[in-house]
Design a protein around this motif. Structure first.
Motif, PDB file in Angstrom:
ATOM      1  N   PRO A  17       0.110  -5.067  -6.634  1.00  0.00           N
ATOM      2  CA  PRO A  17       0.726  -4.747  -5.354  1.00  0.00           C
ATOM      3  C   PRO A  17       2.061  -4.015  -5.494  1.00  0.00           C
ATOM      4  O   PRO A  17       2.436  -3.245  -4.633  1.00  0.00           O
ATOM      5  N   VAL A  18       2.772  -4.228  -6.587  1.00  0.00           N
ATOM      6  CA  VAL A  18       4.048  -3.553  -6.795  1.00  0.00           C
ATOM      7  C   VAL A  18       3.819  -2.102  -7.185  1.00  0.00           C
ATOM      8  O   VAL A  18       4.538  -1.202  -6.744  1.00  0.00           O
ATOM      9  N   THR A  19       2.800  -1.850  -7.994  1.00  0.00           N
ATOM     10  CA  THR A  19       2.583  -0.501  -8.512  1.00  0.00           C
ATOM     11  C   THR A  19       1.580   0.303  -7.700  1.00  0.00           C
ATOM     12  O   THR A  19       1.491   1.513  -7.886  1.00  0.00           O
ATOM     13  N   ALA A  20       0.832  -0.318  -6.812  1.00  0.00           N
ATOM     14  CA  ALA A  20      -0.206   0.392  -6.064  1.00  0.00           C
ATOM     15  C   ALA A  20       0.420   1.297  -5.008  1.00  0.00           C
ATOM     16  O   ALA A  20       1.350   0.913  -4.308  1.00  0.00           O
ATOM     17  N   ARG A  21      -0.095   2.496  -4.903  1.00  0.00           N
ATOM     18  CA  ARG A  21       0.352   3.435  -3.895  1.00  0.00           C
ATOM     19  C   ARG A  21      -0.870   4.083  -3.276  1.00  0.00           C
ATOM     20  O   ARG A  21      -1.840   4.397  -3.946  1.00  0.00           O
ATOM     21  N   SER A  22      -0.818   4.317  -1.976  1.00  0.00           N
ATOM     22  CA  SER A  22      -1.924   4.937  -1.279  1.00  0.00           C
ATOM     23  C   SER A  22      -1.648   6.436  -1.113  1.00  0.00           C
ATOM     24  O   SER A  22      -0.559   6.817  -0.691  1.00  0.00           O
ATOM     25  N   PRO A  23      -2.628   7.276  -1.391  1.00  0.00           N
ATOM     26  CA  PRO A  23      -2.416   8.723  -1.277  1.00  0.00           C
ATOM     27  C   PRO A  23      -2.702   9.255   0.125  1.00  0.00           C
ATOM     28  O   PRO A  23      -3.234  10.346   0.281  1.00  0.00           O
ATOM     29  N   LEU A  24      -2.358   8.499   1.171  1.00  0.00           N
ATOM     30  CA  LEU A  24      -2.709   8.919   2.522  1.00  0.00           C
ATOM     31  C   LEU A  24      -2.003  10.201   2.937  1.00  0.00           C
ATOM     32  O   LEU A  24      -2.594  11.050   3.602  1.00  0.00           O
ATOM     33  N   ARG A  25      -0.756  10.341   2.580  1.00  0.00           N
ATOM     34  CA  ARG A  25      -0.035  11.560   2.991  1.00  0.00           C
ATOM     35  C   ARG A  25      -0.607  12.794   2.280  1.00  0.00           C
ATOM     36  O   ARG A  25      -0.749  13.848   2.892  1.00  0.00           O
ATOM     37  N   LEU A  26      -0.961  12.652   1.020  1.00  0.00           N
ATOM     38  CA  LEU A  26      -1.607  13.747   0.305  1.00  0.00           C
ATOM     39  C   LEU A  26      -2.945  14.069   0.957  1.00  0.00           C
ATOM     40  O   LEU A  26      -3.291  15.239   1.160  1.00  0.00           O
ATOM     41  N   GLY A  31       0.668   1.364   9.200  1.00  0.00           N
ATOM     42  CA  GLY A  31       1.737   0.893   8.328  1.00  0.00           C
ATOM     43  C   GLY A  31       1.197   0.103   7.153  1.00  0.00           C
ATOM     44  O   GLY A  31      -0.005  -0.083   6.982  1.00  0.00           O
ATOM     45  N   PRO A  32       2.118  -0.390   6.325  1.00  0.00           N
ATOM     46  CA  PRO A  32       1.694  -1.144   5.144  1.00  0.00           C
ATOM     47  C   PRO A  32       1.084  -2.489   5.542  1.00  0.00           C
ATOM     48  O   PRO A  32       1.478  -3.089   6.534  1.00  0.00           O
ATOM     49  N   HIS A  33       0.146  -2.914   4.773  1.00  0.00           N
ATOM     50  CA  HIS A  33      -0.509  -4.200   4.993  1.00  0.00           C
ATOM     51  C   HIS A  33      -0.015  -5.201   3.955  1.00  0.00           C
ATOM     52  O   HIS A  33       0.481  -4.833   2.893  1.00  0.00           O
ATOM     53  N   TYR A  34      -0.214  -6.451   4.270  1.00  0.00           N
ATOM     54  CA  TYR A  34       0.202  -7.503   3.332  1.00  0.00           C
ATOM     55  C   TYR A  34      -0.599  -7.402   2.049  1.00  0.00           C
ATOM     56  O   TYR A  34      -1.816  -7.232   2.068  1.00  0.00           O
ATOM     57  N   GLN A  35       0.109  -7.487   0.960  1.00  0.00           N
ATOM     58  CA  GLN A  35      -0.519  -7.624  -0.345  1.00  0.00           C
ATOM     59  C   GLN A  35       0.257  -8.689  -1.091  1.00  0.00           C
ATOM     60  O   GLN A  35       1.486  -8.736  -1.003  1.00  0.00           O
ATOM     61  N   PRO A  36      -0.418  -9.552  -1.817  1.00  0.00           N
ATOM     62  CA  PRO A  36       0.303 -10.597  -2.532  1.00  0.00           C
ATOM     63  C   PRO A  36       1.236 -10.011  -3.585  1.00  0.00           C
ATOM     64  O   PRO A  36       0.931  -8.993  -4.194  1.00  0.00           O
ATOM     65  N   GLY A  37       2.365 -10.654  -3.759  1.00  0.00           N
ATOM     66  CA  GLY A  37       3.357 -10.178  -4.716  1.00  0.00           C
ATOM     67  C   GLY A  37       3.080 -10.649  -6.127  1.00  0.00           C
ATOM     68  O   GLY A  37       2.087 -11.324  -6.396  1.00  0.00           O
ATOM     69  N   PRO A  38       3.974 -10.321  -7.056  1.00  0.00           N
ATOM     70  CA  PRO A  38       3.754 -10.704  -8.451  1.00  0.00           C
ATOM     71  C   PRO A  38       3.844 -12.211  -8.674  1.00  0.00           C
ATOM     72  O   PRO A  38       3.426 -12.705  -9.723  1.00  0.00           O
ATOM     73  N   ASP A  39       4.363 -12.943  -7.683  1.00  0.00           N
ATOM     74  CA  ASP A  39       4.429 -14.397  -7.831  1.00  0.00           C
ATOM     75  C   ASP A  39       3.083 -15.067  -7.600  1.00  0.00           C
ATOM     76  O   ASP A  39       2.912 -16.251  -7.888  1.00  0.00           O
ATOM     77  N   VAL A  40       2.086 -14.320  -7.087  1.00  0.00           N
ATOM     78  CA  VAL A  40       0.743 -14.865  -6.877  1.00  0.00           C
ATOM     79  C   VAL A  40       0.013 -14.818  -8.218  1.00  0.00           C
ATOM     80  O   VAL A  40      -0.034 -13.772  -8.864  1.00  0.00           O
ATOM     81  N   PRO A  41      -0.533 -15.944  -8.669  1.00  0.00           N
ATOM     82  CA  PRO A  41      -1.175 -15.952  -9.991  1.00  0.00           C
ATOM     83  C   PRO A  41      -2.411 -15.062 -10.025  1.00  0.00           C
ATOM     84  O   PRO A  41      -3.032 -14.806  -8.996  1.00  0.00           O
ATOM     85  N   PRO A  42      -2.753 -14.573 -11.219  1.00  0.00           N
ATOM     86  CA  PRO A  42      -3.937 -13.722 -11.352  1.00  0.00           C
ATOM     87  C   PRO A  42      -5.205 -14.480 -10.973  1.00  0.00           C
ATOM     88  O   PRO A  42      -5.265 -15.709 -11.027  1.00  0.00           O
ATOM     89  N   TYR A  43      -6.201 -13.736 -10.578  1.00  0.00           N
ATOM     90  CA  TYR A  43      -7.499 -14.335 -10.264  1.00  0.00           C
ATOM     91  C   TYR A  43      -8.117 -14.859 -11.545  1.00  0.00           C
ATOM     92  O   TYR A  43      -7.986 -14.286 -12.609  1.00  0.00           O
ATOM     93  N   GLU A  44      -8.805 -15.951 -11.403  1.00  0.00           N
ATOM     94  CA  GLU A  44      -9.545 -16.502 -12.538  1.00  0.00           C
ATOM     95  C   GLU A  44     -10.784 -15.651 -12.789  1.00  0.00           C
ATOM     96  O   GLU A  44     -11.443 -15.212 -11.869  1.00  0.00           O
ATOM     97  N   PRO A  45     -11.110 -15.404 -14.048  1.00  0.00           N
ATOM     98  CA  PRO A  45     -12.346 -14.655 -14.308  1.00  0.00           C
ATOM     99  C   PRO A  45     -13.549 -15.498 -13.904  1.00  0.00           C
ATOM    100  O   PRO A  45     -13.499 -16.729 -13.938  1.00  0.00           O
ATOM    101  N   PRO A  46     -14.628 -14.825 -13.495  1.00  0.00           N
ATOM    102  CA  PRO A  46     -15.812 -15.587 -13.104  1.00  0.00           C
ATOM    103  C   PRO A  46     -16.395 -16.330 -14.310  1.00  0.00           C
ATOM    104  O   PRO A  46     -16.405 -15.821 -15.417  1.00  0.00           O
ATOM    105  N   HIS A  47     -16.832 -17.546 -14.065  1.00  0.00           N
ATOM    106  CA  HIS A  47     -17.412 -18.373 -15.125  1.00  0.00           C
ATOM    107  C   HIS A  47     -18.888 -18.039 -15.295  1.00  0.00           C
ATOM    108  O   HIS A  47     -19.612 -17.857 -14.323  1.00  0.00           O
ATOM    109  N   ALA A  48     -19.328 -17.980 -16.530  1.00  0.00           N
ATOM    110  CA  ALA A  48     -20.738 -17.719 -16.800  1.00  0.00           C
ATOM    111  C   ALA A  48     -21.550 -18.971 -16.490  1.00  0.00           C
ATOM    112  O   ALA A  48     -21.154 -20.088 -16.777  1.00  0.00           O
TER     113      ALA A  48
END
Length: 88
Positions: A9-18, A70-87
């Protein structure tokens, strides 16, 4: 599947203006093509350019709507990563 690192969420950018400016550029060229082809009697090419005008105008309307939302909510870096799916 890659695990989320938490910084997206910190590094993501939308190319809407382009996308807006590219749509405007395409709209201008397609309109010019439709007009010029209709003036020289090429009805098929004029119709193809007119269809591109409609498609580009619809895309531009969607882009403008998303920009105005406008911008939408996206979780910040304080949100833990998603768990990988279990086999199973």
């Amino acid at each position: 599947m890659a695990m989320r690192t938490g910084n997206e969420p910190v590094t993501a950018r939308s190319p809407l203006r382009l996308r807006f400016w590219l749509s405007l550029w395409g709209l201008l060229w397609a309109t010019a093509g439709a007009v010029l082809f209709s003036l020289v009697g090429r009805a098929g090419w004029a119709a193809a350019c007119a269809a591109l005008v409609l498609l580009t105008a619809a895309d531009m309307a969607v882009v403008v709507r998303h920009i105005h939302q406008g911008p939408h909510y996206q979780p910040g870096p304080d949100v833990p990563p998603y768990e990988p799916p279990h086999a199973r």
